[in-house]
Enzyme design. Sequence first.
Site, short mmCIF file in Angstrom:
data_model
loop_
_atom_site.label_atom_id
_atom_site.label_comp_id
_atom_site.label_asym_id
_atom_site.label_seq_id
_atom_site.Cartn_x
_atom_site.Cartn_y
_atom_site.Cartn_z
N HIS A 96 0.84 -1.20 0.00
CA HIS A 96 0.00 0.00 0.00
C HIS A 96 0.87 1.25 0.00
O HIS A 96 1.94 1.28 0.62
CB HIS A 96 -0.96 0.02 1.20
CG HIS A 96 -0.31 -0.27 2.52
ND1 HIS A 96 0.04 -1.55 2.91
CD2 HIS A 96 0.06 0.55 3.53
CE1 HIS A 96 0.60 -1.49 4.11
NE2 HIS A 96 0.63 -0.22 4.50
N HIS A 147 0.91 5.10 1.12
CA HIS A 147 0.25 6.14 1.91
C HIS A 147 0.38 7.46 1.15
O HIS A 147 1.48 7.82 0.72
CB HIS A 147 0.95 6.33 3.26
CG HIS A 147 0.91 5.15 4.18
ND1 HIS A 147 0.05 5.05 5.24
CD2 HIS A 147 1.66 4.01 4.20
CE1 HIS A 147 0.27 3.91 5.89
NE2 HIS A 147 1.24 3.27 5.28
P1 5GP Z 1 1.38 0.23 7.43
O1 5GP Z 1 1.71 0.46 8.86
O2 5GP Z 1 1.28 -1.25 7.09
O3 5GP Z 1 2.27 0.96 6.47
O4 5GP Z 1 -0.03 0.88 7.18
C1 5GP Z 1 -1.23 0.22 7.38
C2 5GP Z 1 -2.28 1.30 7.45
O5 5GP Z 1 -3.55 0.68 7.30
C3 5GP Z 1 -2.30 2.06 8.77
O6 5GP Z 1 -2.09 3.43 8.51
C4 5GP Z 1 -3.69 1.76 9.32
O7 5GP Z 1 -4.25 2.86 9.97
C5 5GP Z 1 -4.46 1.35 8.09
N1 5GP Z 1 -5.55 0.43 8.33
C6 5GP Z 1 -5.47 -0.72 9.04
N2 5GP Z 1 -6.65 -1.35 9.05
C7 5GP Z 1 -7.50 -0.57 8.33
C8 5GP Z 1 -8.88 -0.69 7.99
O8 5GP Z 1 -9.58 -1.64 8.35
N3 5GP Z 1 -9.42 0.31 7.25
C9 5GP Z 1 -8.67 1.38 6.82
N4 5GP Z 1 -9.31 2.30 6.09
N5 5GP Z 1 -7.37 1.52 7.12
C10 5GP Z 1 -6.79 0.56 7.87
#
Ligand code: 5GP
Length: 113
Positions: free
Chosen positions: A99, A101
Amino acid sequence: MSETIFSKIIRKEISADIVYEDDISLAFKDINPQAPVHILLIPKKPIVNLNEGTEEDKTLFGHLLLIVQKVAREVGLDNGYRVVINNGNDGGQTVNHLHLHILGKRQMTWPPG
Ligand code: 5GP
C-alpha cells in the site's frame, strides 16, 4: 500470502471510505489518519510488499504512481504531499498487502521517525 484486511476491503466485505477505484487498484481513507488527508492506495493483486514485485508487475507499479498523481489532484493536494511505502518489519509495515500512503494538507518533516 495470507488474507489481510485489505483483501476484505477490496471485496467490499468491510466498508471503507473509497476515493478511487479501477480494475487494478483501489484508494481509500486510512482509518487512523496521520495527516488531514491520509489515503491508502493498493493494488487489487495481493502483493505483500515491494520485495514481492516481479518483472510481471512493472506495469502495475507504474500504474500505482500515476494513480497517486490523479488521486492527489482530485483531493486537492495542490501544495504538495508525501507518498510513503512502509516495507517489511523495519519499514514499519503492519498490513501485509502493498500500500502507498498519500499524506497531505500539513507540512511534513524530515527525517521521518
Ligand atoms: P502500514 O503500517 O502497514 O504501512 O499501514 C497500514 C495502514 O492501514 C495504517 O495506517 C492503518 O491505519 C491502516 N488500516 C489498518 N486497518 C484498516 C482498515 O480496516 N481500514 C482502513 N481504512 N485503514 C486501515
